[in-house]
Design a protein around this motif. Structure first.
Motif, PDB file in Angstrom:
ATOM      1  N   ARG A 196      -0.395  -2.680  -7.773  1.00 37.92           N
ATOM      2  CA  ARG A 196      -1.420  -2.604  -6.731  1.00 37.92           C
ATOM      3  C   ARG A 196      -1.750  -1.163  -6.396  1.00 37.92           C
ATOM      4  N   ARG A 197      -0.728  -0.325  -6.312  1.00 34.82           N
ATOM      5  CA  ARG A 197      -0.945   1.070  -5.918  1.00 34.82           C
ATOM      6  C   ARG A 197      -1.610   1.879  -7.026  1.00 34.82           C
ATOM      7  N   ILE A 198      -1.390   1.501  -8.263  1.00 38.02           N
ATOM      8  CA  ILE A 198      -1.982   2.242  -9.378  1.00 38.02           C
ATOM      9  C   ILE A 198      -3.406   1.770  -9.662  1.00 38.02           C
ATOM     10  N   VAL A 199      -3.625   0.460  -9.640  1.00 41.12           N
ATOM     11  CA  VAL A 199      -4.922  -0.099 -10.036  1.00 41.12           C
ATOM     12  C   VAL A 199      -5.964   0.056  -8.949  1.00 41.12           C
ATOM     13  N   ASN A 200      -5.571  -0.202  -7.696  1.00 40.39           N
ATOM     14  CA  ASN A 200      -6.532  -0.109  -6.603  1.00 40.39           C
ATOM     15  C   ASN A 200      -6.747   1.359  -6.242  1.00 40.39           C
ATOM     16  N   ARG A 201      -7.972   1.831  -6.401  1.00 40.26           N
ATOM     17  CA  ARG A 201      -8.249   3.255  -6.212  1.00 40.26           C
ATOM     18  C   ARG A 201      -8.001   3.697  -4.774  1.00 40.26           C
ATOM     19  N   SER A 202      -8.394   2.884  -3.811  1.00 30.54           N
ATOM     20  CA  SER A 202      -8.212   3.261  -2.405  1.00 30.54           C
ATOM     21  C   SER A 202      -6.738   3.399  -2.066  1.00 30.54           C
ATOM     22  N   VAL A 203      -5.924   2.461  -2.570  1.00 28.35           N
ATOM     23  CA  VAL A 203      -4.483   2.530  -2.318  1.00 28.35           C
ATOM     24  C   VAL A 203      -3.880   3.725  -3.045  1.00 28.35           C
ATOM     25  N   PHE A 204      -4.361   3.991  -4.257  1.00 33.02           N
ATOM     26  CA  PHE A 204      -3.839   5.129  -5.022  1.00 33.02           C
ATOM     27  C   PHE A 204      -4.130   6.449  -4.315  1.00 33.02           C
ATOM     28  N   LEU A 205      -5.325   6.587  -3.764  1.00 28.85           N
ATOM     29  CA  LEU A 205      -5.676   7.828  -3.075  1.00 28.85           C
ATOM     30  C   LEU A 205      -4.868   7.995  -1.790  1.00 28.85           C
ATOM     31  N   ALA A 206      -4.385   6.892  -1.221  1.00 34.28           N
ATOM     32  CA  ALA A 206      -3.572   6.965  -0.007  1.00 34.28           C
ATOM     33  C   ALA A 206      -2.093   7.182  -0.314  1.00 34.28           C
ATOM     34  N   THR A 207      -1.748   7.361  -1.590  1.00 35.38           N
ATOM     35  CA  THR A 207      -0.358   7.561  -2.005  1.00 35.38           C
ATOM     36  C   THR A 207      -0.016   9.037  -1.985  1.00 35.38           C
ATOM     37  N   SER A 208       0.957   9.415  -1.180  1.00 28.29           N
ATOM     38  CA  SER A 208       1.351  10.822  -1.060  1.00 28.29           C
ATOM     39  C   SER A 208       2.376  11.183  -2.137  1.00 28.29           C
ATOM     40  N   THR A 209       2.692  12.466  -2.215  1.00 33.33           N
ATOM     41  CA  THR A 209       3.690  12.928  -3.175  1.00 33.33           C
ATOM     42  C   THR A 209       5.058  12.337  -2.875  1.00 33.33           C
ATOM     43  N   SER A 210       5.406  12.259  -1.593  1.00 33.63           N
ATOM     44  CA  SER A 210       6.694  11.669  -1.225  1.00 33.63           C
ATOM     45  C   SER A 210       6.750  10.195  -1.602  1.00 33.63           C
ATOM     46  N   ASP A 211       5.607   9.501  -1.546  1.00 33.01           N
ATOM     47  CA  ASP A 211       5.563   8.104  -1.969  1.00 33.01           C
ATOM     48  C   ASP A 211       5.878   7.985  -3.454  1.00 33.01           C
ATOM     49  N   LYS A 212       5.300   8.873  -4.256  1.00 36.26           N
ATOM     50  CA  LYS A 212       5.525   8.828  -5.702  1.00 36.26           C
ATOM     51  C   LYS A 212       6.996   9.094  -6.026  1.00 36.26           C
ATOM     52  N   LEU A 242      12.657  -6.788  -8.315  1.00 36.88           N
ATOM     53  CA  LEU A 242      11.946  -6.111  -9.402  1.00 36.88           C
ATOM     54  C   LEU A 242      10.504  -6.606  -9.524  1.00 36.88           C
ATOM     55  N   LEU A 243      10.307  -7.916  -9.436  1.00 38.00           N
ATOM     56  CA  LEU A 243       8.944  -8.450  -9.515  1.00 38.00           C
ATOM     57  C   LEU A 243       8.101  -7.966  -8.342  1.00 38.00           C
ATOM     58  N   GLY A 244       8.695  -7.957  -7.152  1.00 38.93           N
ATOM     59  CA  GLY A 244       7.961  -7.464  -5.993  1.00 38.93           C
ATOM     60  C   GLY A 244       7.608  -5.997  -6.122  1.00 38.93           C
ATOM     61  N   LEU A 245       8.562  -5.189  -6.598  1.00 36.77           N
ATOM     62  CA  LEU A 245       8.301  -3.764  -6.781  1.00 36.77           C
ATOM     63  C   LEU A 245       7.234  -3.545  -7.847  1.00 36.77           C
ATOM     64  N   ALA A 246       7.285  -4.331  -8.938  1.00 40.57           N
ATOM     65  CA  ALA A 246       6.272  -4.205  -9.983  1.00 40.57           C
ATOM     66  C   ALA A 246       4.885  -4.532  -9.444  1.00 40.57           C
ATOM     67  N   GLY A 247       4.797  -5.558  -8.585  1.00 44.12           N
ATOM     68  CA  GLY A 247       3.514  -5.900  -7.981  1.00 44.12           C
ATOM     69  C   GLY A 247       3.002  -4.811  -7.065  1.00 44.12           C
ATOM     70  N   LEU A 248       3.897  -4.209  -6.294  1.00 44.05           N
ATOM     71  CA  LEU A 248       3.496  -3.127  -5.398  1.00 44.05           C
ATOM     72  C   LEU A 248       3.031  -1.903  -6.181  1.00 44.05           C
ATOM     73  N   LEU A 249       3.725  -1.598  -7.270  1.00 39.77           N
ATOM     74  CA  LEU A 249       3.318  -0.462  -8.108  1.00 39.77           C
ATOM     75  C   LEU A 249       1.981  -0.734  -8.795  1.00 39.77           C
ATOM     76  N   GLU A 256      -6.176  -3.235   0.659  1.00 41.46           N
ATOM     77  CA  GLU A 256      -5.985  -4.376  -0.229  1.00 41.46           C
ATOM     78  C   GLU A 256      -4.892  -5.252   0.348  1.00 41.46           C
ATOM     79  N   SER A 257      -5.127  -6.553   0.413  1.00 40.21           N
ATOM     80  CA  SER A 257      -4.157  -7.437   1.051  1.00 40.21           C
ATOM     81  C   SER A 257      -3.688  -8.595   0.171  1.00 40.21           C
ATOM     82  N   LYS A 258      -4.450  -8.971  -0.843  1.00 34.85           N
ATOM     83  CA  LYS A 258      -4.086 -10.145  -1.644  1.00 34.85           C
ATOM     84  C   LYS A 258      -2.781  -9.918  -2.395  1.00 34.85           C
ATOM     85  N   LEU A 259      -2.697  -8.840  -3.173  1.00 36.23           N
ATOM     86  CA  LEU A 259      -1.466  -8.535  -3.895  1.00 36.23           C
ATOM     87  C   LEU A 259      -0.327  -8.190  -2.946  1.00 36.23           C
ATOM     88  N   LEU A 260      -0.669  -7.549  -1.828  1.00 37.22           N
ATOM     89  CA  LEU A 260       0.358  -7.155  -0.863  1.00 37.22           C
ATOM     90  C   LEU A 260       1.033  -8.374  -0.251  1.00 37.22           C
TER      91      LEU A 260
END
Length: 261
Positions: free
Chosen positions: A112-128, A103-110, A44-48
């Motif tokens: 994106r990572r939660i809503v986009n399934r592909s990005v969420f599946l690429a999120t490791s435990t250390s990322d969380k 804060l706004l940038g971090l909220a957008g990144l979060l 995903e690149s638009k929100l990023l």
């Protein structure tokens, strides 16, 4: 002085700094291949494109503000003619804007990572874990700035009398935990969150912050094959040709002059 003050303002910061230094060295020696930001731009690149610059530039100015406030003593700013009121305004208002951007940038990144399934599946435990601790450090710092510096007393809380000298002396192994006893709880919480983030920094993707592209300006040029047709003959690739009869092929061969003619 209570033992927990000794732990919070002496032992814990030193342990966090030790974990940071040892962890960075260990990570570099054992996991250079993983020393990246683990980019998920391919998913995903638009929100990023919107959230990442907002977060990173906000954090750049937040870090600059922290360095100015913690490393530069009050006597130095006074010696060059900067009054306490002027310093407070310079530190508070741009710092608040930088905090909002981060804060706004971090909220957008979060998001994106939660809503986009592909990005969420690429999120490791250390990322969380990293996102939780990073968010905690930013939120507590922003809350302390807004509640005490922006909407508190006229001149805000003078952390350059307590937190700044405490940290400078701590880094030269001359701890003075008594300086932190009467610090407002908002700043205490931010300091603890910050050192917790420092302790886990080497074991997350945050290590990419130290991957400055120093060798980029001196690396050799990459030579590509030119696409200009004037540089040489270009072979045209025909995807398909119409089927011709056997008679047409024989006529074409007869019309072509022989090599020995």
């Amino acid at each position: 002085m209570a033992n927990y003050n000794e732990f919070l303002w002496v032992a814990f910061p030193w342990l966090a700094i030790a974990a940071f230094v040892i962890g960075i060295i260990w990570r570099w020696r054992t996991d250079q291949f993983g020393w990246t930001s683990h980019s998920t731009q391919i998913y995903e690149s638009k929100l990023l494109r919107l959230s990442s610059p907002l977060f990173h530039w906000g954090m750049v100015f937040v870090v600059i503000g922290h360095l100015m406030g913690l490393a530069i003593p009050k006597s130095w700013t006074r010696s060059v003619g900067i009054s306490d009121a002027v310093y407070h305004a310079i530190a508070t208002y741009p710092g608040t804007v930088a905090g909002i951007a981060a804060l706004l940038g971090l909220a957008g990144l979060l998001y994106r990572r939660i809503v986009n399934r592909s990005v969420f599946l690429a999120t490791s435990t250390s990322d969380k874990v990293m996102y939780v601790l990073l968010g905690g450090a930013i939120l507590t710092g922003f809350f302390a700035t807004v509640s005490l510096q922006l909407f508190g007393d006229a001149h805000g809380y003078d952390y350059r009398e307590t937190i700044s000298p405490w940290l400078r002396q701590l880094l030269v192994f001359n701890a003075h935990p008594e300086l932190m006893v009467d610090v407002p709880w908002q700043f205490k919480l931010h300091v603890i969150a910050g050192f917790t983030l420092i302790a886990v920094w080497p074991f997350t993707r945050l290590v990419h912050a130290f991957s400055a592209p120093v060798g980029y300006t001196t690396r050799p040029y990459v030579v590509y094959r030119s696409r200009d047709t004037r540089t040489g003959p270009v072979k045209e690739h025909v995807a398909w040709e119409p089927i011709r009869s056997h008679t047409e092929q024989l006529d074409e061969r007869n019309e072509t002059p022989s090599r020995g003619a």
